[in-house]
Design an enzyme around this catalytic site. Sequence first.
Site, PDB file in Angstrom:
ATOM      1  N   GLU B 113       0.729  -1.257   0.000  1.00  0.00           N
ATOM      2  CA  GLU B 113       0.000   0.000   0.000  1.00  0.00           C
ATOM      3  C   GLU B 113       0.757   1.306   0.000  1.00  0.00           C
ATOM      4  O   GLU B 113       1.940   1.365   0.233  1.00  0.00           O
ATOM      5  CB  GLU B 113      -0.974  -0.023   1.184  1.00  0.00           C
ATOM      6  CG  GLU B 113      -1.904  -1.188   1.059  1.00  0.00           C
ATOM      7  CD  GLU B 113      -1.823  -2.093   2.263  1.00  0.00           C
ATOM      8  OE1 GLU B 113      -1.219  -1.715   3.247  1.00  0.00           O
ATOM      9  OE2 GLU B 113      -2.373  -3.184   2.192  1.00  0.00           O
ATOM     10  N   LEU B 209      -3.016  -9.501  -2.993  1.00  0.00           N
ATOM     11  CA  LEU B 209      -2.623  -8.093  -3.076  1.00  0.00           C
ATOM     12  C   LEU B 209      -2.147  -7.705  -4.476  1.00  0.00           C
ATOM     13  O   LEU B 209      -1.601  -6.615  -4.673  1.00  0.00           O
ATOM     14  CB  LEU B 209      -1.553  -7.731  -2.040  1.00  0.00           C
ATOM     15  CG  LEU B 209      -1.958  -7.956  -0.584  1.00  0.00           C
ATOM     16  CD1 LEU B 209      -0.772  -7.730   0.341  1.00  0.00           C
ATOM     17  CD2 LEU B 209      -3.111  -7.045  -0.198  1.00  0.00           C
ATOM     18  N   ASN B 241      -5.687  -4.876  -5.170  1.00  0.00           N
ATOM     19  CA  ASN B 241      -4.336  -4.693  -5.621  1.00  0.00           C
ATOM     20  C   ASN B 241      -3.695  -3.539  -4.897  1.00  0.00           C
ATOM     21  O   ASN B 241      -4.199  -2.435  -4.955  1.00  0.00           O
ATOM     22  CB  ASN B 241      -4.474  -4.291  -7.096  1.00  0.00           C
ATOM     23  CG  ASN B 241      -3.323  -4.751  -7.899  1.00  0.00           C
ATOM     24  OD1 ASN B 241      -2.228  -4.893  -7.390  1.00  0.00           O
ATOM     25  ND2 ASN B 241      -3.588  -4.989  -9.155  1.00  0.00           N
ATOM     26  N   CYS B 242      -2.611  -3.753  -4.189  1.00  0.00           N
ATOM     27  CA  CYS B 242      -2.076  -2.559  -3.524  1.00  0.00           C
ATOM     28  C   CYS B 242      -0.597  -2.611  -3.217  1.00  0.00           C
ATOM     29  O   CYS B 242      -0.101  -1.815  -2.451  1.00  0.00           O
ATOM     30  CB  CYS B 242      -2.861  -2.262  -2.269  1.00  0.00           C
ATOM     31  SG  CYS B 242      -3.103  -3.690  -1.260  1.00  0.00           S
ATOM     32  N   VAL B 243       0.151  -3.523  -3.823  1.00  0.00           N
ATOM     33  CA  VAL B 243       1.592  -3.500  -3.608  1.00  0.00           C
ATOM     34  C   VAL B 243       2.219  -2.628  -4.684  1.00  0.00           C
ATOM     35  O   VAL B 243       1.841  -2.708  -5.845  1.00  0.00           O
ATOM     36  CB  VAL B 243       2.166  -4.921  -3.661  1.00  0.00           C
ATOM     37  CG1 VAL B 243       3.684  -4.880  -3.533  1.00  0.00           C
ATOM     38  CG2 VAL B 243       1.578  -5.749  -2.533  1.00  0.00           C
TER      39      VAL B 243
END
Lengths: 347, 428, 61
Positions: B113, B209, B241-243
Amino acid sequence: MAYRVIHYINQFFGGIGGEEKADIAPEVRDGVAGPGMGLAKLLGDKAEIVATIICGDNYCVGNQEEVGKFIVDTLKKYNADALIAGPAFNAGRYGMASGFACSAAAAAGYTTLTGMYPENPGVELYKANTYIVPTTDSAAGMGKALPVMAALFAKILSGEKLGTAEAEGYIERGVRINTFYEEVGAERAVAMLLKKIKGEPFTTEYKMPVFDRVTPRPGVKDLSKATIALVTSGGIVPMGNPDHIAASSARNYGGYEIDGVTDLVSGKYQTAHGGYDQTYANQDPDRVLPVDVLRDLEKEGKIGKLYHTFYTTVGNGTAVGNAKKWGEEIGKQLKDNNVQAVILTST
Amino acid sequence: MNLELHKVAVRQLAFGAKTGVSNGVLTVNKEELKALLLKDDRLAAVEFDLAHPGDSTRIMPVKDAIEPRCKLEGQGEVFPGFIGPVESVGSGKTLVLEGMAVLTTGRLVAPQEGIVDMTGPGAPYTPFSQTCNLVVVLTPREDIKLHHAEETCRMAGLKTAHYLASQCKAAKADHTESYDFPPLTQAMQAYPGLPKVAYVYMLQSQGLLHDTWVYGVDAKRTLPTLISPTETMDGAIISGNCVSACDKNNTYVHLNNPIIKALYKRHGKEINFVGVVITNENVTLADKQRSSSYAIKLAEMLGVDAAVISEEGFGNPDADLVLNCVKAEKAGIKTVLVTDEYAGANGASQSLADSCQEGNAVVTGGNANETIVLPPMAKVIGDIGQADVIAGGFFGSKRPDGSLEVEIQAILAATNELGFSKIGAYTI
Amino acid sequence: MASIVPISQSVGANRIIPTVAIPHPLGNPTLDEKGEKALRRKLVEKALDALHTDVKEQTVF
């Protein structure tokens, strides 16, 4: 206000001597020397060369840490804004010294510029770090080189936005600089597509990359006598990630001893990689780094030995420049320890 | 299909007794919203906070950004498969609370994130420094698995966004936008003489993620397919999705896809925008080959002259981008690629992991490795300790004075590959 | 040993062993433990073969 500039030149252009004086330590003189006289005239009231550093080429190349410190200290001492070096034409070590001098000053936040022949080895080594104006291959081209260097230097010092390398007359540095455009990316994309459809000229914002090639090594004759090492970009590390390898854009790599380790088990090893779903690698790190199988093959005599240390980093947004440097370091350590082959696993 | 977006401008957020919008102020009844979210027993706690443009506030780690929307008329409900039933969306009328976003945050799983700074040098890099943000701070129960924690947080964001819009159904729209997507028979005959253009919309689909959902289906389990651009405006595509937050498409940018907007702008004037093909970015080579072949085949079936292809993420998805580009150009479809770059902190390394000669028209969202120092903020919402483990941060990112040294990779949507922002890069 | 062979080719690897998938290049979580290890062994043996073989150009094994 005129910008304050330090000029870096070598022993020859400093009037100290030729090759026989190439190992003299750096010294600083107030005002201009050698080609600095011509340069000072061309810079006019835009910039003043307040001092000149003269250093032997061999000394500079061989004592970079010391010379780098000398350069930055001198810049500070003279309260200077910028460093200009050379031009070095096609003199290899002078090119490397000039490029290095500019790099050291640039790393400390100073504006820098040098000039050399495009095939001077100093160009490839240092073009990412400094502006380099292309010159002829010999000092006969001094009269042509200095006005171009002076004009570009004045422009950079003034903070004026530069055009492309081609338009401004310097050697493309291959460095990507972020900027805010007038339009959002989506608008730029559709506008570019329209030009491409109509067959009108358009300029890509990024030219597709080119990667190095290396000649393949011959096969290893007898694997049963070979020491084989494991290296990975999949981020497998001992639990807790002791060297703090970052999840993305890694800044380092780790080497970890695996003497006596026959299997990478969950809870003792993990992945530090942020670019893929970590679930499977954390359940069984052998899925990324096959220590278990190589131990079996070692026991069966199919390979001589599994090298006692594995090397690891996170290949996730990691700069090729860093990866190349670490690859060279790891390669050297393995070679020095008589490793014949490497299995490199990637995620 | 025709979709009208009824946009209600939100210029300020406040907490209050009744959720609703009036004169540009959206009031949120915290207790009511909290009760709604805590119906999910996988959540241990929920808190809310507000962040406005210009506030000395840092929000991190942000998991998703969502624009509040709900259906006013027409089939289905927004976020089909999650909020709405799995009915087709994309026609009728949809209410939009414009100028605000729901941001979900909280300590979830590492690494993860992005950062949103509402002011200071980091603010220009994220579009969410310009929106009024309702921040939902989530604490999933500790005994649940990571996949469930992710799902819980994803759902909480969608529920919040839908709840807010639903409470404002009576509000009068400040302006209305209309988007038409005719049947293919009509689309093909419309605007003779104008080049037919498609959009190939790549969705990251690589696991926890790193996932995207289409009508509730995990995108990695789909073949490339056609979608109406109006369906995306009703939340048919949502982010899990947040990497490396800089170049992951959060749900907000899926709802407001700027490439779709730019193609609509020129539709009927300079181009005939005939379709959107969604495709995935899976983790095996066979999948990549299958999906790229299938996606480009769909574009060929549409008979298009050209296509914009947008990537999501970096590294191995660069291979998907290159496969799509090569296959399209070989099929006679002219392409422009939208990507971003990982050229190293000094900008001197190769920006992509893969390459092709055919990719001669590239738009970039900039170099994600550029480092920036984010000064301390008066207030931090979320968990600043995460700076050391988020993608784009590194150990030592968090300085003693509260400032952060990070790559812009860590900033939410900084190098967005839908071309959402003005950022780009050039070579010196 | 890598899953996305075109990238290995682009960046200039000389001996390339295609593997299973990005998050588990040398494993397959859908197999049982024994089956998975056998798969991994097969891949590593292939890598050893590649190391033993003389190549003149980039080669996918």
